[in-house]
Write an enzyme that holds these catalytic residues in place. Structure first.
Site, PDB file in Angstrom:
ATOM      1  N   GLY A 505       0.871  -0.945   0.108  1.00 25.26           N
ATOM      2  CA  GLY A 505      -0.118  -0.136  -0.056  1.00 25.26           C
ATOM      3  C   GLY A 505       0.743   1.408   0.021  1.00 25.26           C
ATOM      4  O   GLY A 505       2.189   1.235  -0.005  1.00 25.26           O
ATOM      5  N   GLY A 507       1.426   4.475   2.502  1.00 29.28           N
ATOM      6  CA  GLY A 507       0.728   5.212   3.515  1.00 29.28           C
ATOM      7  C   GLY A 507       1.330   6.409   3.334  1.00 29.28           C
ATOM      8  O   GLY A 507       1.960   7.065   2.324  1.00 29.28           O
ATOM      9  N   GLY A 508       1.073   7.189   4.413  1.00 32.16           N
ATOM     10  CA  GLY A 508       1.266   8.829   4.574  1.00 32.16           C
ATOM     11  C   GLY A 508       2.753   9.226   4.261  1.00 32.16           C
ATOM     12  O   GLY A 508       2.987  10.168   3.747  1.00 32.16           O
ATOM     13  N   PHE A 509       3.796   8.293   4.426  1.00 30.99           N
ATOM     14  CA  PHE A 509       4.933   8.793   4.528  1.00 30.99           C
ATOM     15  C   PHE A 509       5.803   7.969   3.434  1.00 30.99           C
ATOM     16  O   PHE A 509       7.142   8.404   3.247  1.00 30.99           O
ATOM     17  CB  PHE A 509       5.749   8.644   5.797  1.00 30.99           C
ATOM     18  CG  PHE A 509       5.100   9.402   6.850  1.00 30.99           C
ATOM     19  CD1 PHE A 509       3.839   9.076   7.561  1.00 30.99           C
ATOM     20  CD2 PHE A 509       5.634  10.662   6.982  1.00 30.99           C
ATOM     21  CE1 PHE A 509       3.582   9.727   8.590  1.00 30.99           C
ATOM     22  CE2 PHE A 509       4.941  11.491   8.054  1.00 30.99           C
ATOM     23  CZ  PHE A 509       3.909  11.139   8.765  1.00 30.99           C
ATOM     24  N   GLY A 510       5.336   7.262   2.560  1.00 30.07           N
ATOM     25  CA  GLY A 510       5.746   6.264   1.510  1.00 30.07           C
ATOM     26  C   GLY A 510       5.233   5.185   1.357  1.00 30.07           C
ATOM     27  O   GLY A 510       4.157   4.653   2.028  1.00 30.07           O
ATOM     28  N   PRO A 511       5.667   4.415   0.331  1.00 25.48           N
ATOM     29  CA  PRO A 511       5.156   3.022   0.056  1.00 25.48           C
ATOM     30  C   PRO A 511       5.572   1.859   0.995  1.00 25.48           C
ATOM     31  O   PRO A 511       6.586   2.102   1.597  1.00 25.48           O
ATOM     32  CB  PRO A 511       5.517   2.900  -1.488  1.00 25.48           C
ATOM     33  CG  PRO A 511       6.768   3.525  -1.440  1.00 25.48           C
ATOM     34  CD  PRO A 511       6.585   4.785  -0.495  1.00 25.48           C
ATOM     35  N   VAL A 512       4.759   0.891   1.126  1.00 33.03           N
ATOM     36  CA  VAL A 512       4.886  -0.044   1.985  1.00 33.03           C
ATOM     37  C   VAL A 512       5.105  -1.271   1.276  1.00 33.03           C
ATOM     38  O   VAL A 512       4.241  -1.539   0.335  1.00 33.03           O
ATOM     39  CB  VAL A 512       3.977  -0.274   3.065  1.00 33.03           C
ATOM     40  CG1 VAL A 512       4.281  -1.306   4.058  1.00 33.03           C
ATOM     41  CG2 VAL A 512       3.751   0.839   3.987  1.00 33.03           C
ATOM     42  N   LYS A 526       8.576  -0.020   5.225  1.00 30.91           N
ATOM     43  CA  LYS A 526       8.193   1.157   4.913  1.00 30.91           C
ATOM     44  C   LYS A 526       9.328   2.072   4.250  1.00 30.91           C
ATOM     45  O   LYS A 526      10.268   2.301   5.045  1.00 30.91           O
ATOM     46  CB  LYS A 526       7.504   2.014   6.035  1.00 30.91           C
ATOM     47  CG  LYS A 526       7.133   3.281   5.946  1.00 30.91           C
ATOM     48  CD  LYS A 526       6.061   3.912   6.785  1.00 30.91           C
ATOM     49  CE  LYS A 526       4.696   3.783   6.345  1.00 30.91           C
ATOM     50  NZ  LYS A 526       3.674   4.225   6.311  1.00 30.91           N
ATOM     51  N   ASP A 623      -2.221  11.021  12.834  1.00 30.79           N
ATOM     52  CA  ASP A 623      -2.489  10.413  11.419  1.00 30.79           C
ATOM     53  C   ASP A 623      -3.328   9.051  11.848  1.00 30.79           C
ATOM     54  O   ASP A 623      -3.138   8.271  10.938  1.00 30.79           O
ATOM     55  CB  ASP A 623      -1.461  10.319  10.517  1.00 30.79           C
ATOM     56  CG  ASP A 623      -2.335  10.254   9.008  1.00 30.79           C
ATOM     57  OD1 ASP A 623      -1.508   9.756   8.129  1.00 30.79           O
ATOM     58  OD2 ASP A 623      -3.411  10.487   8.911  1.00 30.79           O
TER      59      ASP A 623
END
Ligand SMILES: *[C@@H]1O[C@H](CO)[C@@H](O)[C@H](O)[C@H]1NC(C)=O
Ligand SMILES: *[C@@H]1O[C@H](CO)[C@@H](O)[C@H](O)[C@H]1NC(C)=O
Ligand SMILES: *[C@@H]1O[C@H](CO)[C@@H](O)[C@H](O)[C@H]1NC(C)=O
Ligand SMILES: *[C@@H]1O[C@H](CO)[C@@H](O)[C@H](O)[C@H]1NC(C)=O
Ligand SMILES: *[C@@H]1O[C@H](CO)[C@@H](O)[C@H](O)[C@H]1NC(C)=O
Ligand SMILES: *[C@@H]1O[C@H](CO)[C@@H](O)[C@H](O)[C@H]1NC(C)=O
Ligand SMILES: *[C@@H]1O[C@H](CO)[C@@H](O)[C@H](O)[C@H]1NC(C)=O
Ligand SMILES: *[C@@H]1O[C@H](CO)[C@@H](O)[C@H](O)[C@H]1NC(C)=O
Ligand SMILES: *[C@@H]1O[C@H](CO)[C@@H](O)[C@H](O)[C@H]1NC(C)=O
Length: 816
Positions: A505, A507-512, A526, A623
């Protein structure tokens, strides 16, 4: 180690430093005799290593004092010898004379402070005991009654277990606590906590000569103004003793083996109790007083009782009384108190029972421990100036007699733990009126229960610590705090070079990405956006801190990987994806029945509480949303992405920030509009999440044909229209416990209230979810209408990250 007495102190500072160094390296001792002395830099350590005595400088002061502190927490000073006579350099010497007096000298000549002495000792020994008591005794004497002198007789601001607070009527010796002037100055401040022996003895904190707070008289179990103390005691962690006899009156706590506990009066006059274990990283405050507006002395004047439930109209006259100054009273100025509507004719009076009370001030009272309540009434009837009577001891159904002469001052109402008082009234107008017990009050419940929960947390901490220690040993005795730093190569291999197929997915701070380590362990990686401002060392330090946060409702951080600009966080892998994957999906939503949803709500609340209350870090998530709640094999919720704001931008506690991170739909107004964030911002997001879990719908983008509100507004509307059950996800098909659902909606609405100060904190939320006590009515929610949302016109986004599955995450926005 014996020190030769040839070294001259004043002569060479260098020599002194060397001595300090040599002596500091020598084995610690807990006592000295007249042949030894302690210089600045040397310490005594109690035999079990709990307490340490030596020279210190408080706060930011450079002055030197002799004090006793906890070895595990050197900044926590519990006793100071020369409170009012600091040394201005490091040439202090502490010694004990052949007669048994402790002397603090400056440059070996000038007397700075000395202890008193009642008799002369043959073989004086000054020893720091495991209790924190500094004593002078004769030889191997161990009976405290025979000590020549002990610091426990001269308390400063802290009451340790085994220390007395009270007074000896025979010797006149009294034990009271006096606050420090300031964190930099241990000299006696304004506030004194003592057991006032006038009338029936009671615990008071005085500001100068005025009473600031009154804990009240002892009722056999606790002070009348501290209903929560009973609970602390019941939890078996604290045992108190209160002794009142012809010779003395005192309150004393008993030590509990695993727990370090202290009670202190701070510079603003508050009594505070803290606990910790030797392993804890910080102190936990489990009790403080005054606790609320009603706790300040005599806020309501005479014949009036205070009830926080009626805020802002805190004070109510007792039945048959009216305000002395009605206009003042209407302006919420209550200090004039109340006066009788009908003048008291002494001959013709009756007694009215009031219950649930904190007893009034007992400084003008008398007591008879041998009388029954009936005899007590007869005694009070006899004397026209007797205004009220009550049992003095509540144990075993009540015993003893307490009589009040003069006005009844400083009463308040408790829902739980109050006492019965019989007040003299004129016979003419009133029969036997009874003040009904007050209906519930969340705050009060919280006061009672929170200490228990906190104690639970402490224990949890201990158990956890022990378990983790064991685990660390098994893994190979590695330092438990060390965080693995993974090689970038390993991560690249584990994720097949960040193959898109492995992407879990965004996320807010980068892909996971999903990955698999060579040993087979599955991980989630992450990959943080490259724009983050921190250097790699800072980043690693932050990650180590965050990794220490471990709770069953938090995703575990396994390590990190740093190479140049590339920064990654490695988490445990959660097979069941995130909460949004289930709740917002018509088909998958059926997998989450009410029981599971309730369990998830509860788990998220606990995880968040842990983040907020870990006093070392006090993480504000910023968040929290459905996609940040992952589910493990047992569908147990685990919050992810906590501490990321911190990892990326460094430490920012409650503050105004010009970097707003969060997700529309979950952000409270004060944060989205003014950039103000606090733990209450997380509470708001939690409330939104609760409402989403119950309804199975997203707050943002919610659409209803009848109105233009968002989901929060919809919940509020249905609540106001008394149709809350229409809010429930139709996937649940009436298979739910109505009372639980209503409670969750109620709590959700309390959490999304517009004003942050109206929102409960997470400890209250956990309590509310777990109890059946009535809750306060929610007020208007924030961002009630989605269209109010200040979208891009209020913000200029300097950096916008990619959209996550259920909403746009705003990661960095510069405020206007
Ligand atoms: C302790 O102080 C006293 C008082 O000044 C002094 O006479 C004595 O020599 C000192 N003892 C030591 C061991 O320094
Ligand atoms: C103290 O020591 C003396 C002799 O050194 C001994 O007779 C006495 O029993 C000891 N007292 C205690 C309480 O240990
Ligand atoms: C407590 O004792 C000290 C001396 O030991 C005395 O100066 C003070 O007045 C006493 N205070 C009270 C409240 O009795
Ligand atoms: C303590 O007393 C002083 C002087 O009477 C007063 O100015 C101050 O506000 C009081 N402090 C509190 C916390 O009541
Ligand atoms: C005193 O204790 C109260 C209650 O814990 C706290 O709110 C306050 O900040 C403390 N004041 C100082 C000066 O530490
Ligand atoms: C109260 O007044 C009633 C009648 O007015 C009288 O019968 C009763 O004895 C009085 N009670 C007391 C305790 O004086
Ligand atoms: C106790 O009595 C004294 C003297 O009559 C009075 O000044 C004081 O206000 C009374 N205290 C209370 C709490 O009623
Ligand atoms: C209670 O004790 C007091 C003296 O301590 C005595 O005068 C009184 O008679 C006793 N009362 C009863 C009911 O025993
Ligand atoms: C009533 O009690 C007060 C206070 O204890 C006392 O001073 C007074 O003498 C008593 N009056 C009678 C009549 O006993």
């Amino acid at each position: 180690m014996e020190r030769k007495s040839t070294a001259d102190f004043g002569m060479s500072f260098l020599l002194a430093c060397m001595l300090v160094f040599v002596l500091a390296a020598s084995a610690a001792t807990d006592n000295i005799t007249p042949s030894r002395s302690i210089i600045d830099g040397e310490t005594l350590v109690s035999s079990d290593e709990t307490f340490e005595l030596g020279f210190f400088s408080p706060g930011s002061s450079i002055k030197r004092y002799i004090g006793i502190w906890y070895k595990v927490s050197p900044e926590t000073v519990v006793w100071v010898a020369n409170r009012e006579a600091p040394l201005l350099d490091r040439f202090g010497v502490l010694n004990v004379t052949k007669e048994g007096t402790i002397n603090l000298l400056h440059k070996k000549t000038e007397m700075v402070w000395s202890s008193s002495r009642i008799r002369t000792a043959k073989n004086p020994v000054m020893q720091l005991l495991d209790s924190g008591n500094l004593v002078v005794k004769d030889g191997n004497e161990s009976d405290s009654a025979n000590f020549l002198w002990q610091s426990f007789d001269y308390p400063c601001d802290t009451l340790l277990p085994m220390m007395k607070l009270g007074k000896n009527f025979i010797t006149g010796m009294n034990w009271s606590l006096t606050s420090w002037k300031s964190p930099d100055d241990p000299a006696p401040g304004r506030f004194t906590a003592l057991i006032d022996p006038e009338g029936f003895p009671q615990l008071v904190v005085r500001n100068g000569s005025e009473i600031f707070y009154r804990g009240g008289s002892w009722n056999g179990e606790r002070f009348t103004g501290t209903p929560d103390l009973k609970q602390i005691e019941l939890s078996n962690l604290f045992k108190f003793e209160f002794e009142l006899n012809r010779n003395e009156v005192y309150y004393k706590g008993e030590p509990y083996p695993a727990l370090i506990s202290r009670l202190a009066v701070n510079e603003s006059g508050f009594l505070e109790r803290f606990v910790r274990t030797k392993q804890s990283e910080s102190w936990l405050e489990i009790y403080f007083a005054p606790r609320d507006e009603c706790d300040y002395y005599a806020v309501c004047g005479a014949y009036s009782s205070c009830n926080t439930n009626n805020s802002p109209r805190l004070c109510t006259c007792m039945d048959g009384f009216e305000p002395m100054f009605p206009t003042e009273w209407d302006r919420l100025k209550w200090s004039g108190g109340c006066t009788r509507m009908t003048t008291l004719a002494c001959r013709n009076s009756v007694f009215t029972k009031y219950n649930g009370l904190k007893f009034p001030d007992t400084s003008n009272s008398s007591f008879y421990t041998n009388m029954s309540l009936k005899e007590c009434q007869a005694e009070c009837s006899k004397n026209c100036s007797c205004m009220a009577y009550a049992n003095s001891d509540i144990r075993n159904g009540g015993s003893g007699c307490l009589l009040w002469f003069g006005d009844l001052i400083d009463m308040r109402i408790y829902i739980d733990g109050g006492q019965d008082l019989y007040v003299r009234m004129a016979n003419s107008t009133l029969g036997h009126l009874v003040v009904r017990k007050n209906s519930s009050e969340i705050k009060e419940v919280a006061i009672v229960v929170i200490p228990i929960i906190l104690i639970g947390l402490v224990w949890g901490g201990i158990v956890f610590y022990l378990r983790r220690k064991k685990l660390a040993k098994r893994v190979g005795g590695k330092d438990e705090m060390e965080l693995p730093v993974f090689d970038l190569d390993i991560i690249v291999k584990a994720t097949d070079n960040f193959l898109d197929n492995n992407k879990l997915g965004q996320g807010g701070f980068g892909p996971v990405y999903k990955g698999r380590l060579p040993e087979g362990q599955e991980i989630a990686v992450k990959r943080l956006s490259k724009s983050s401002g921190q250097g790699s060392e800072e980043f690693k330090n932050e990650v180590v801190l965050i990794a220490k946060l471990q709770h069953r409702n938090l995703v575990r951080l396994l390590g990190c990987s740093v190479q140049g600009d590339e920064k990654m966080l490695i988490y445990e892998y959660m097979p069941n994806k995130s909460l949004d994957y289930f709740i917002f999906d018509q088909a998958k939503g059926k997998l989450l029945d009410w029981r599971r949803r309730m369990h998830i709500i509860d788990g998220i609340a606990r995880g968040l509480l842990y983040l907020h209350q870990d006093s070392r870090l006090r993480i504000i998530h910023r968040d929290l949303k459905a996609s940040n709640v992952l589910l493990d094999n047992d569908m147990c919720p685990k919050i992810s992405d906590f501490g990321l704001a911190r990892t990326i931008w460094g430490d920012q506690t409650e503050a105004n920030t010009n970097k707003v991170v969060g997700t529309y739909g979950y952000m409270p107004p004060e944060y989205a509009v003014d950039g103000l964030f606090s733990i209450k911002s997380d509470v708001f997001s939690f409330g939104v999440l609760v409402l989403e879990i119950i309804s199975g719908k997203k707050n943002r983008g919610f659409f209803h044909p009848d109105h233009s509100h968002n989901l929060v507004g919809h919940a509020w509307k249905l609540w106001m229209e008394l149709k809350p059950l229409q809010f429930v996800d139709c996937n649940l098909e009436d298979c739910f416990v109505v009372s639980e659902v209503l409670r969750c909606i109620h709590v959700g609405l309390l959490c999304v209230q517009k004003r942050p100060e109206d929102r409960p904190n997470m400890s209250s939320v956990v309590l509310m979810l777990g109890s059946e006590n009535p809750l306060p009515e929610p007020k208007l929610p924030g961002f009630f209408t989605e269209r109010n949302l200040p979208e891009s016109e209020s913000y200029s986004s300097t950096h916008h990250e990619l959209a996550s599955e259920n909403g746009v995450t705003i990661s960095v926005l510069e405020a206007r």
